[in-house]
Design a protein around this motif. Sequence first.
Motif, PDB file in Angstrom:
ATOM      1  N   GLY A  45      -6.024  -4.500  12.334  1.00 40.38           N
ATOM      2  CA  GLY A  45      -4.681  -4.340  12.859  1.00 40.38           C
ATOM      3  C   GLY A  45      -3.715  -5.322  12.229  1.00 40.38           C
ATOM      4  N   GLU A  46      -2.752  -5.749  13.023  1.00 38.70           N
ATOM      5  CA  GLU A  46      -1.738  -6.684  12.532  1.00 38.70           C
ATOM      6  C   GLU A  46      -2.386  -7.940  11.959  1.00 38.70           C
ATOM      7  OE1 GLU A  46       2.061  -9.251  14.290  1.00 38.70           O
ATOM      8  OE2 GLU A  46       0.964  -7.860  15.575  1.00 38.70           O
ATOM      9  N   GLY A  47      -1.958  -8.349  10.792  1.00 34.74           N
ATOM     10  CA  GLY A  47      -2.486  -9.550  10.157  1.00 34.74           C
ATOM     11  C   GLY A  47      -3.602  -9.299   9.170  1.00 34.74           C
ATOM     12  N   THR A  48      -4.054  -8.056   9.074  1.00 29.81           N
ATOM     13  CA  THR A  48      -5.174  -7.754   8.177  1.00 29.81           C
ATOM     14  C   THR A  48      -4.823  -8.000   6.721  1.00 29.81           C
ATOM     15  OG1 THR A  48      -6.126  -6.145   9.705  1.00 29.81           O
ATOM     16  CG2 THR A  48      -6.750  -5.951   7.397  1.00 29.81           C
ATOM     17  N   VAL A  49      -3.630  -7.585   6.307  1.00 30.41           N
ATOM     18  CA  VAL A  49      -3.238  -7.778   4.911  1.00 30.41           C
ATOM     19  C   VAL A  49      -3.258  -9.255   4.551  1.00 30.41           C
ATOM     20  CG1 VAL A  49      -1.310  -7.622   3.290  1.00 30.41           C
ATOM     21  CG2 VAL A  49      -1.905  -5.658   4.686  1.00 30.41           C
ATOM     22  N   ARG A  50      -2.606 -10.064   5.356  1.00 25.25           N
ATOM     23  CA  ARG A  50      -2.555 -11.497   5.048  1.00 25.25           C
ATOM     24  C   ARG A  50      -3.941 -12.119   5.043  1.00 25.25           C
ATOM     25  NH1 ARG A  50       0.705 -15.608   4.449  1.00 25.25           N
ATOM     26  NH2 ARG A  50       2.543 -14.293   4.696  1.00 25.25           N
ATOM     27  N   SER A  51      -4.764 -11.761   6.023  1.00 25.08           N
ATOM     28  CA  SER A  51      -6.111 -12.344   6.103  1.00 25.08           C
ATOM     29  C   SER A  51      -6.941 -12.002   4.877  1.00 25.08           C
ATOM     30  CB  SER A  51      -6.823 -11.851   7.370  1.00 25.08           C
ATOM     31  OG  SER A  51      -6.186 -12.344   8.523  1.00 25.08           O
ATOM     32  N   LEU A  52      -6.902 -10.748   4.453  1.00 22.77           N
ATOM     33  CA  LEU A  52      -7.713 -10.344   3.304  1.00 22.77           C
ATOM     34  C   LEU A  52      -7.169 -10.912   1.999  1.00 22.77           C
ATOM     35  CD1 LEU A  52      -8.668  -6.650   4.139  1.00 22.77           C
ATOM     36  CD2 LEU A  52     -10.110  -8.678   4.184  1.00 22.77           C
ATOM     37  N   HIS A  57      -8.157 -14.587  -2.231  1.00 28.00           N
ATOM     38  CA  HIS A  57      -7.251 -15.171  -3.226  1.00 28.00           C
ATOM     39  C   HIS A  57      -6.522 -14.070  -3.999  1.00 28.00           C
ATOM     40  CE1 HIS A  57      -9.122 -19.008  -2.306  1.00 28.00           C
ATOM     41  NE2 HIS A  57     -10.311 -18.461  -2.532  1.00 28.00           N
ATOM     42  N   GLY A  58      -6.031 -13.108  -3.235  1.00 26.18           N
ATOM     43  CA  GLY A  58      -5.288 -12.007  -3.829  1.00 26.18           C
ATOM     44  C   GLY A  58      -3.802 -12.294  -3.882  1.00 26.18           C
ATOM     45  N   ASP A  59      -3.008 -11.240  -3.881  1.00 20.08           N
ATOM     46  CA  ASP A  59      -1.557 -11.389  -3.977  1.00 20.08           C
ATOM     47  C   ASP A  59      -0.884 -10.285  -3.165  1.00 20.08           C
ATOM     48  OD1 ASP A  59       0.831 -12.472  -4.705  1.00 20.08           O
ATOM     49  OD2 ASP A  59       0.559 -12.195  -6.869  1.00 20.08           O
ATOM     50  N   PHE A  60       0.403 -10.450  -2.958  1.00 23.47           N
ATOM     51  CA  PHE A  60       1.178  -9.467  -2.209  1.00 23.47           C
ATOM     52  C   PHE A  60       2.012  -8.618  -3.154  1.00 23.47           C
ATOM     53  CE2 PHE A  60       0.513 -12.974   0.784  1.00 23.47           C
ATOM     54  CZ  PHE A  60      -0.015 -12.293   1.863  1.00 23.47           C
ATOM     55  N   ALA A  61       2.245  -7.378  -2.744  1.00 23.40           N
ATOM     56  CA  ALA A  61       3.124  -6.477  -3.481  1.00 23.40           C
ATOM     57  C   ALA A  61       4.178  -5.952  -2.527  1.00 23.40           C
ATOM     58  CB  ALA A  61       2.319  -5.313  -4.071  1.00 23.40           C
ATOM     59  N   VAL A  62       5.342  -5.638  -3.059  1.00 21.67           N
ATOM     60  CA  VAL A  62       6.450  -5.127  -2.245  1.00 21.67           C
ATOM     61  C   VAL A  62       6.900  -3.782  -2.805  1.00 21.67           C
ATOM     62  CG1 VAL A  62       8.779  -5.543  -1.374  1.00 21.67           C
ATOM     63  CG2 VAL A  62       7.221  -7.469  -1.733  1.00 21.67           C
ATOM     64  N   ALA A  63       7.088  -2.810  -1.929  1.00 17.80           N
ATOM     65  CA  ALA A  63       7.557  -1.486  -2.346  1.00 17.80           C
ATOM     66  C   ALA A  63       8.732  -1.062  -1.478  1.00 17.80           C
ATOM     67  CB  ALA A  63       6.433  -0.467  -2.246  1.00 17.80           C
ATOM     68  N   VAL A  76       5.584  -4.707   2.597  1.00 20.61           N
ATOM     69  CA  VAL A  76       4.631  -5.558   1.882  1.00 20.61           C
ATOM     70  C   VAL A  76       3.215  -5.050   2.114  1.00 20.61           C
ATOM     71  CG1 VAL A  76       3.711  -7.904   1.687  1.00 20.61           C
ATOM     72  CG2 VAL A  76       6.150  -7.553   2.106  1.00 20.61           C
ATOM     73  N   TYR A  77       2.410  -5.061   1.066  1.00 20.75           N
ATOM     74  CA  TYR A  77       0.978  -4.797   1.193  1.00 20.75           C
ATOM     75  C   TYR A  77       0.236  -5.760   0.284  1.00 20.75           C
ATOM     76  CZ  TYR A  77       1.201  -2.071  -3.202  1.00 20.75           C
ATOM     77  OH  TYR A  77       1.374  -1.671  -4.496  1.00 20.75           O
ATOM     78  N   GLY A  78      -1.089  -5.705   0.284  1.00 19.08           N
ATOM     79  CA  GLY A  78      -1.862  -6.677  -0.464  1.00 19.08           C
ATOM     80  C   GLY A  78      -2.703  -6.073  -1.574  1.00 19.08           C
ATOM     81  N   ILE A  79      -2.862  -6.825  -2.638  1.00 21.99           N
ATOM     82  CA  ILE A  79      -3.837  -6.529  -3.690  1.00 21.99           C
ATOM     83  C   ILE A  79      -4.880  -7.640  -3.622  1.00 21.99           C
ATOM     84  CG2 ILE A  79      -4.266  -6.168  -6.137  1.00 21.99           C
ATOM     85  CD1 ILE A  79      -2.463  -4.061  -5.033  1.00 21.99           C
ATOM     86  N   LEU A  80      -6.112  -7.286  -3.342  1.00 16.09           N
ATOM     87  CA  LEU A  80      -7.134  -8.306  -3.135  1.00 16.09           C
ATOM     88  C   LEU A  80      -7.533  -8.969  -4.444  1.00 16.09           C
ATOM     89  CD1 LEU A  80      -9.347  -6.760  -0.334  1.00 16.09           C
ATOM     90  CD2 LEU A  80      -7.116  -7.875  -0.236  1.00 16.09           C
ATOM     91  N   GLY A 115       2.784   6.957   2.904  1.00 18.79           N
ATOM     92  CA  GLY A 115       2.397   7.656   1.685  1.00 18.79           C
ATOM     93  C   GLY A 115       2.996   7.005   0.454  1.00 18.79           C
ATOM     94  N   GLU A 116       4.237   6.538   0.570  1.00 19.20           N
ATOM     95  CA  GLU A 116       4.874   5.859  -0.559  1.00 19.20           C
ATOM     96  C   GLU A 116       4.163   4.551  -0.888  1.00 19.20           C
ATOM     97  OE1 GLU A 116       9.515   7.146  -0.454  1.00 19.20           O
ATOM     98  OE2 GLU A 116       8.823   5.954   1.249  1.00 19.20           O
ATOM     99  N   LEU A 117       3.670   3.851   0.108  1.00 15.91           N
ATOM    100  CA  LEU A 117       2.901   2.635  -0.146  1.00 15.91           C
ATOM    101  C   LEU A 117       1.624   2.961  -0.919  1.00 15.91           C
ATOM    102  CD1 LEU A 117       3.110   0.466   3.111  1.00 15.91           C
ATOM    103  CD2 LEU A 117       4.174   0.046   0.898  1.00 15.91           C
ATOM    104  N   ILE A 118       0.984   4.050  -0.550  1.00 15.81           N
ATOM    105  CA  ILE A 118      -0.229   4.469  -1.266  1.00 15.81           C
ATOM    106  C   ILE A 118       0.097   4.784  -2.720  1.00 15.81           C
ATOM    107  CG2 ILE A 118      -2.011   6.260  -1.405  1.00 15.81           C
ATOM    108  CD1 ILE A 118      -1.815   6.402   1.674  1.00 15.81           C
ATOM    109  N   LEU A 119       1.198   5.476  -2.958  1.00  8.49           N
ATOM    110  CA  LEU A 119       1.605   5.780  -4.333  1.00  8.49           C
ATOM    111  C   LEU A 119       1.851   4.503  -5.127  1.00  8.49           C
ATOM    112  CD1 LEU A 119       4.097   8.753  -3.813  1.00  8.49           C
ATOM    113  CD2 LEU A 119       1.736   8.870  -4.635  1.00  8.49           C
TER     114      LEU A 119
END
Length: 382
Positions: A45-52, A57-63, A76-80, A115-119
Amino acid sequence: MKIIIAPDSFKGSLTAREAANAIEEGILRVIPDAQCVTVPMADGGEGTVRSLVDATHGDFAVARVTNPLGQKVDAVYGILGDGETAVIEMAAASGIQFVDDETKNPLITTTYGTGELILDALDHGVKHIIVGLGGSATNDAGAGMAQALGVHLVDSFGTDLPFGGAALANLASIDTSQIDPRLADVDITLASDVTNPLVGEQGASAVFGPQKGATPSMVLTLDAALTHFTEVVKVSCDRDIAQLPGAGAAGGLGAGFLAFTHAQMKPGVSIVTQATGLEEKAKGCDYCFTGEGGIDSQTRFGKTPMGVVQAVKSASPDCKTIALAGQVSRDVQQLYSVGFDAIFGILPRTMSVKDAISQAYENVANTAENVARIISWNESVK
């Protein structure tokens, strides 16, 4: 001495990373030579992106995406750390935070932005996408998400349907021929502890619709529309999604993924423990610290501390597991029979919620220090 530190966030006060840092600080005050391995956790749930992202030691992406009301927002989403896994919280694009009492309307809200985040993640070349289902403002069975990915949902005139769950009542056919072909080479894992089906008395509309502003009449309208949607999906896609466990998650977004992709649904905490490599990191550990804002008898049903305890005990059966929490219920004794060795509340005295939040880091660190003193004494007398 090897110590695994794997807490969830303390909601409203500390992220999982901040909680892990506080625990580590407290331990090292007493046992400076301890080998502390921090693994920030979450349950999907909430906080999963930041935790992973933090744990790998991944990074964040913005769309730039479409929010539930059709407005453009940055999400914002994450790239691990492996560079091949994206982790997305659907709420970042389609969450309840984008609406208020005046604007929330599950008849028209859309998951198009998810869906746009997935793209966008596909544009980064990922091979695995983890999607956290929860906190949605939508009840469209993932129709908007599917439309963003190239699926055409059309009425009897051949016109693409507008956004929203209510529009599904007019669905005549589904054309998946233009769905993004990259999806065929990507594994999608849905993180959710919700087992509700899409339709019926326990479905998305009846159970979760009212939280998103649905009146009793809206619930009936939405459930009928989603039921019709499942019938067209069955004919057009040869998939029966109406009663699949978890299909009702996030306003039926689970159903949309199950209808149009090869997604698999798993409990959130198991996905996070696997993605962070917690079990491997826990091999040979002597102690484990976990925790979150509140711990009670329900913690054993898929909450983060329970998942941590199970993973750690699997790797190191003799490891002692310790949980810290801002609030500890009277019924936590039940947790001692399922793997927890000790549970501690972090509040040193009665205090206001405001003070508890502002002093959370200090309270976590001090509690960890006190527990570490017991550990140090215990080790010295062995």
